[in-house]
Design a protein around this motif. Structure first.
Motif, PDB file in Angstrom:
ATOM      1  N   LEU A  11       0.713  -1.167   0.168  1.00 12.43           N
ATOM      2  CA  LEU A  11      -0.005   0.150  -0.326  1.00 12.43           C
ATOM      3  C   LEU A  11       0.742   1.452   0.065  1.00 12.43           C
ATOM      4  O   LEU A  11       0.368   2.557  -0.034  1.00 12.43           O
ATOM      5  N   ARG A  58      -3.460  -2.138  -4.223  1.00 15.72           N
ATOM      6  CA  ARG A  58      -4.492  -1.651  -5.096  1.00 15.72           C
ATOM      7  C   ARG A  58      -4.906  -2.056  -6.362  1.00 15.72           C
ATOM      8  O   ARG A  58      -6.032  -2.281  -6.932  1.00 15.72           O
ATOM      9  N   HIS A  74      -8.659   9.780  -1.001  1.00 11.38           N
ATOM     10  CA  HIS A  74      -9.127  10.076   0.490  1.00 11.38           C
ATOM     11  C   HIS A  74      -8.585  11.280   1.164  1.00 11.38           C
ATOM     12  O   HIS A  74      -7.439  11.252   1.666  1.00 11.38           O
ATOM     13  N   SER A 104      -6.848  11.372   4.586  1.00  9.53           N
ATOM     14  CA  SER A 104      -5.423  10.834   4.368  1.00  9.53           C
ATOM     15  C   SER A 104      -4.220  11.682   3.698  1.00  9.53           C
ATOM     16  O   SER A 104      -3.164  11.882   4.378  1.00  9.53           O
ATOM     17  N   VAL A 124      -7.871   5.097  -1.909  1.00 10.30           N
ATOM     18  CA  VAL A 124      -8.572   4.083  -1.431  1.00 10.30           C
ATOM     19  C   VAL A 124      -9.986   3.594  -2.702  1.00 10.30           C
ATOM     20  O   VAL A 124      -9.946   4.344  -3.486  1.00 10.30           O
ATOM     21  N   ALA A 168     -15.319   2.194   0.457  1.00 12.16           N
ATOM     22  CA  ALA A 168     -14.721   1.317   1.459  1.00 12.16           C
ATOM     23  C   ALA A 168     -14.660   2.047   2.862  1.00 12.16           C
ATOM     24  O   ALA A 168     -14.940   3.177   3.074  1.00 12.16           O
ATOM     25  N   VAL A 198     -12.645   3.170   5.495  1.00 10.97           N
ATOM     26  CA  VAL A 198     -11.276   3.666   5.652  1.00 10.97           C
ATOM     27  C   VAL A 198     -10.851   3.596   6.988  1.00 10.97           C
ATOM     28  O   VAL A 198     -11.368   3.882   7.960  1.00 10.97           O
ATOM     29  N   MET A 201      -7.996  -0.361   4.711  1.00  7.19           N
ATOM     30  CA  MET A 201      -9.504  -0.139   4.116  1.00  7.19           C
ATOM     31  C   MET A 201      -9.901  -1.553   4.447  1.00  7.19           C
ATOM     32  O   MET A 201      -9.516  -2.730   4.574  1.00  7.19           O
TER      33      MET A 201
END
Length: 413
Positions: free
Chosen positions: A72, A81, A95, A98, A123, A127, A129, A140
């Motif tokens: 990630l 991802r 996101h 983040s 993300v 999801a 998060v 996630m």
């Protein structure tokens, strides 16, 4: 929902190369087991988009919950991802919370953020998060085609915080079960795995909860008891009931539970009796003493030791008689006996233990590699035993040390 099948996938070529150990999977498995969630598979896949996608596709067919660690981060080889998007067609979005956190970090460090760091804030749309309290990339939880996917960073402290704070409560709610799985290990010495299993055959045959699993280990034999119940207390009661049955049959060989070590039990017995111990070590070269002094408070019962590897040290320091060495040799009952007696006198200890033998690979004094003599001397008597151990030098020496602790344990009991 009832019992679910779960699996853990670790992403990272460094794991396949053995550069780091996959401790994440071990820790997650322990946590899930404590919450009654069964793990069916562990797998590791390198940083290759096609292979990660293949692994995800396979997992989706066989498991209800798939927990993925790693991949990630911000670099090109972080492709968790992208691989999941290929099998799910879910949209990836930024996101905002983040992203703000990542930017604030670089501002605080007074350094320029490279564009690839934005990747960590991406993300899947919809999801759940999970905030990363100790790092950058968020985790996630994604539900797709009836399966739950949990994506976590590979950094252990980041992963552990997310699992504890967010993932475990989520999964407990999803399973709709308060089932607890509790395990304990009973540790034995002086009895082999096959003999232990034979002695407990009737108990093992009748038992389904807890389950009983004999395990041969490098240091003795263990039995793992695993119980399932609705509460922690009920699981412990089940274990204790079976534990009592087992100890009624083979309790004389049991020295401890869970992570207890044999040398710690010897230490406790010496303390209880108010006795002291001294060691004369030839082939073990201080290994016995090293293990003992690692115990906090060892100085209260351990007078000390002498590494008497050379024959001259045996004669001049330990005062082994020249007649014994010339007529019987240094690898003999007689030499081991004098070593144990003399070390206890020299260091004014209640018990003296000695080790002499041939670690290998060559024969010494017509004694083959693996031949070992261990003696224990007290004011009331003496015990000298001969053993033949298989293995290389390190293995023979390690087995000798453990056999010494086993003899002490049996003697002190």
């Amino acid at each position: 929902m009832g019992q679910i099948k779960s699996e853990i996938i670790a992403v990272g070529t460094e794991l396949l190369l053995g550069q780091i150990a996959n401790t994440n999977a071990q820790w997650i498995s322990e946590q899930l087991a404590l919450h009654g969630i069964d793990i069916y598979y562990h797998s590791v896949v390198g940083d290759n988009l096609h292979r990660v996608q293949e692994q995800f596709s396979q997992a989706s067919k066989r498991s209800d919950v798939i927990i993925v660690t790693g991949g990630l981060g911000p670099t090109d080889d972080d492709m968790t991802r992208e691989a999941f998007q290929r099998i799910s067609n879910l949209e990836i979005v930024e996101h905002k919370p983040s992203m703000e956190k990542i930017m604030a970090y670089f501002t605080k460090q007074n350094s320029t953020m490279t564009p690839n760091n934005k990747k960590q804030a991406r993300v899947f749309a919809g999801a759940d998060v999970i905030e990363n309290r100790v790092g950058m990339a968020p985790g996630m939880i994604v539900t797709h085609e009836g399966k739950t996917w949990v994506f976590l960073p590979g950094v252990p402290k980041e992963m552990k915080a997310m699992v504890s704070d967010h993932v475990l409560p989520f999964l407990a709610e999803r399973t709709g079960s308060n089932m607890v799985i509790q395990s304990t290990m009973l540790r034995f010495t002086g009895i082999g795995e096959s003999r232990l299993e034979h002695e407990l055959q009737s108990i093992i045959a009748q038992q389904t909860n807890p389950t009983i699993a004999p395990l041969a280990q490098t240091e003795g034999v263990a039995i793992r008891l695993t119980a399932k119940a609705n509460t922690h207390h009920a699981a412990i009661e089940l274990i204790n009931h079976t534990k009592e049955k087992i100890l009624n049959k083979v309790g004389e060989y049991c020295y401890g539970v869970d992570n207890e070590k044999l040398e710690e039990k010897v230490f406790q017995l010496l303390q209880k009796k108010g006795w002291t111990l001294a060691a004369a070590e030839s082939l073990t070269g201080g290994m016995f003493s090293d293990r003992f002094v690692a115990i906090p408070g060892a100085s209260t019962v351990f007078a000390g030791g002498i590494v008497c590897y050379d024959t001259k040290v045996k004669e001049n320091v330990l005062r082994i008689s020249s007649e014994t060495i010339q007529e019987k040799g240094t690898v003999s009952y007689e030499c081991a006996s004098e070593m144990a007696t003399n070390i206890s006198k020299l260091l004014d200890a209640t018990i003296g233990i000695s080790f002499t033998g041939v670690a290998g690979p060559d024969t010494v004094e017509s004694q083959s590699a693996g031949t070992v003599f261990i003696a224990i001397s007290t004011k009331t008597g003496q015990q000298v035993e001969k053993f033949t151990f298989q293995g290389d030098r390190k293995t023979v020496r390690s087995k000798t040390v453990m056999k010494g602790y086993e003899l002490l344990f049996q003697s002190l009991k």
